[in-house]
Motif scaffolding. Sequence first.
Motif, short mmCIF file in Angstrom:
data_model
loop_
_atom_site.label_atom_id
_atom_site.label_comp_id
_atom_site.label_asym_id
_atom_site.label_seq_id
_atom_site.Cartn_x
_atom_site.Cartn_y
_atom_site.Cartn_z
N ILE A 241 -5.65 -6.26 -2.98
CA ILE A 241 -5.33 -5.01 -2.27
C ILE A 241 -4.27 -5.32 -1.23
N SER B 129 -2.22 -3.65 1.88
CA SER B 129 -2.19 -2.53 2.82
C SER B 129 -0.76 -2.26 3.25
N ASP C 286 -3.28 2.00 0.84
CA ASP C 286 -3.46 0.74 0.14
C ASP C 286 -2.90 0.83 -1.28
#
Length: 65
Positions: A33, A35, A40
């Motif tokens: 993931i 950000s 995200d």
Amino acid sequence: MKVGDIVKFVPPPGMPYSGWLMGQQGVGLIRAIESTQTQDIYNVLWRNGNTTNEWKCYIEVISKA
């Protein structure tokens, strides 16, 4: 959503159903993931071996890690 979750691809609103796209993507595993300032980005390894970066609105959790 978190790394290790199993997800499915959800077509964007207004996009006609694409059997080819759904068949290619199907289900996948969130690998990472990233950000950003706005939202995200999820790196997904799909069952066909492809890896893509997806916005949250295009994937749905079907099994949590």
